[in-house]
Enzyme design. Structure first.
Site, PDB file in Angstrom:
ATOM      1  N   HIS A 312       4.798   2.519   0.091  1.00  9.91           N
ATOM      2  CA  HIS A 312       4.215   1.184   0.722  1.00  9.91           C
ATOM      3  C   HIS A 312       5.002   0.429   1.599  1.00  9.91           C
ATOM      4  O   HIS A 312       6.153   0.076   1.312  1.00  9.91           O
ATOM      5  CB  HIS A 312       3.603   0.340  -0.324  1.00  9.91           C
ATOM      6  CG  HIS A 312       2.185  -0.375  -0.122  1.00  9.91           C
ATOM      7  ND1 HIS A 312       2.432  -1.405   0.601  1.00  9.91           N
ATOM      8  CD2 HIS A 312       1.118  -0.091  -0.112  1.00  9.91           C
ATOM      9  CE1 HIS A 312       1.388  -2.037   0.896  1.00  9.91           C
ATOM     10  NE2 HIS A 312       0.388  -1.293   0.576  1.00  9.91           N
ATOM     11  N   ASP A 370      -3.597   4.478  -4.320  1.00  4.87           N
ATOM     12  CA  ASP A 370      -4.137   5.821  -3.914  1.00  4.87           C
ATOM     13  C   ASP A 370      -3.733   6.967  -5.049  1.00  4.87           C
ATOM     14  O   ASP A 370      -4.436   7.834  -4.887  1.00  4.87           O
ATOM     15  CB  ASP A 370      -4.075   6.478  -2.368  1.00  4.87           C
ATOM     16  CG  ASP A 370      -4.774   5.388  -1.557  1.00  4.87           C
ATOM     17  OD1 ASP A 370      -3.860   4.830  -0.393  1.00  4.87           O
ATOM     18  OD2 ASP A 370      -5.944   5.315  -1.501  1.00  4.87           O
TER      19      ASP A 370
END
Ligand code: SDX
Length: 435
Positions: A312, A370
């Protein structure tokens, strides 16, 4: 609160001109301070250079705060863990749009406003009929949401606060209807109209999985899971799709077109498309004994394979949303009657091995939102092609809240970044015969 002029500053010595420049430090309420470089080009003749905007604050905002090092996500000061456990999605929508969790009376009014906007103009269905049945539902959503612009001229006056709020309600209310229609079209079943007697999540599940031939019912526990999935994806600061919506909106484009632009950006596998890509990756890996082979590939610079659902830009710790999903996934699968899900065991093994591997540890790569969401969505009966549609449905409130905040910002102006030019300087034209 407003940004604080601290009286402190940073100085820049320009060795080229020998000049010293001073730029003010501004404090927010929490998080990193900023160097105010709004006059930098005018004073120095230089641009800043920050591809990917890793060190750039593009705006002021009061909606969502992320501490990437600590793995903290707050909406209006409330932790995502508290909101996922104790609130429902419409409460979070009110929080993002109005800055406060609603009182009961405010909630009843807000919920009524959303519920009464769930229907679409009946002409909208004909947009769907132009798509092939096997069209990716995200392609349909990009087109259908953009097409809403053709039906709501009365919100073209986005300078009107009330019309901005009506547009926000319309988008939050209609996304589930459009998403369910995209699914129904792909499976060749008739569209199911909204049922305003149901909650937001229950209505969506009925429009998606219900049929005209029989009563539809779904356990409250499944409705709760759906609502929590919506909450976990609602907003996330200035991510790629939100920045897309803000930039599109800065030109005064209508909100429906702006949200369609956000859906387009979210679709990419580096962003919201990762939830679909995680399931594809887990199917590709297949069995636990092949995990080391794929971990090796993920680390190989010459191999385009990346561990989807990992890493991320901001989180250098566990994504708290992934933490909520991981903590509940087993229980959710049990509630959904999925006794055994090999993909979950595979995902857990993949995470275990990755988090012990120096490559991932050194780069602070952790599971993101996710990584586990698709396993739950698959258990709920959604095809992988619908996973990012669900992300877009959930994120619509974040996009439109950020769009609204941008329009309320007194320093609002069209976004227009510059560049470091590396191309040809001026040169004379050469006729084709001389080239
Ligand atoms: C979302 O921004 C948001 O807030 C987004 C989001 C939201 O709610 O809006 O949180 C939703 O988009 C989550 C992210 C979903 N995407 C994925 O899961 C795709 C896989 N992840 C990567 O593509 C990547 O981690 C990104 C795109 C998420 C972040 O990319 P960055 O910040 O540009 O990081 P990077 O590519 O510079 O990576 C730093 C290093 C690199 O190695 P080195 O060049 O330093 O040797 O880490 C490596 C990368 O190669 N790396 C990975 C990796 N992610 C980063 N290596 C293997 N597998 C990965 N998944």
């Amino acid at each position: 609160m407003d940004k604080k002029e601290t009286g402190e500053y940073v100085t820049m010595h320009d060795s080229r001109s020998g000049k010293e420049f001073r730029f003010a430090l501004l404090d927010g309420s929490v998080g990193p301070s900023v160097i105010d470089i709004r006059k930098l080009y005018a004073e120095t003749g230089y641009f800043t250079y920050d591809p990917g905007f890793t060190s750039t604050a593009s705006c002021d905002s009061r909606l969502t705060y992320i501490d990437g090092d600590e793995g903290v996500l707050l909406h209006g000061g409330y932790s995502i863990e508290d909101l996922a456990e104790k609130a429902n999605y419409l409460e979070v929508c009110h929080l993002l749009l109005h800055g406060e969790l609603p009182t009961q009376a405010q909630y009843d009014t807000f919920s009524h406003n959303i519920t009464t906007h769930t229907m679409l103009h009946d002409q909208m269905q004909y947009f769907f009929r132009g798509f092939r049945r096997d069209a990716h539902p995200m392609a349909i959503m990009v087109g259908a949401v953009g097409a809403l612009s053709a039906f709501y001229h009365d919100v073209t006056d986005i300078s009107d606060e009330n019309q901005r709020m009506i547009a926000s309600h319309r988008l939050i209310a209609k996304m589930p209807t459009l998403a369910a229609m995209a699914y129904k079209y792909s499976v060749g079943q008739p569209f199911i109209y909204p049922d305003n007697s149901l909650s937001y999540a229950a209505n969506f599940l009925k429009m998606t999985f219900g049929t005209p031939t029989q009563e539809f019912s779904v356990p409250d526990s499944v409705v709760r899971v759906m609502d929590q999935i919506f909450i976990l994806h609602a907003d996330h600061e200035q991510n790629a799709s939100t920045s897309t919506v803000r930039l599109a909106g800065s030109s005064m484009a209508n909100p429906f077109a702006c949200i369609s632009a956000g859906i387009s950006s979210l679709w990419g596998p580096a962003h919201g498309g990762a939830n679909e890509a995680v399931l594809d990756m887990l199917h590709q890996i297949g069995t636990k004994d092949r995990v080391p082979e794929f971990i090796k590939r993920a680390k190989d610079k010459d191999d385009p394979f990346r561990l989807m659902g990992f890493g991320h830009r901001v989180y250098k710790n566990y994504d708290p949303r992934a933490g909520v999903l991981k903590a509940s996934v087993r229980q959710v699968l049990d509630e959904l009657g999925v006794a055994d899900e090999p993909l979950l065991d595979l995902a857990l093994e993949l995470e275990r091995i990755a988090l012990e591997d120096e490559y991932f540890v050194q780069r602070k790569l952790f599971p993101n939102v996710d990584f586990y969401s698709g396993i739950i969505l698959k258990a709920m009966g959604f095809p992988t092609s619908m996973f990012t549609v669900l992300f877009a449905l959930s994120r619509t409130v974040g996009w439109i809240s950020q769009w609204k905040e941008m329009h309320e910002d007194p320093q609002k102006r069209i976004g227009r970044p510059r560049q470091l030019f590396l191309g040809e300087d001026r040169r004379d034209f050469v006729d084709i015969a001389q080239r």
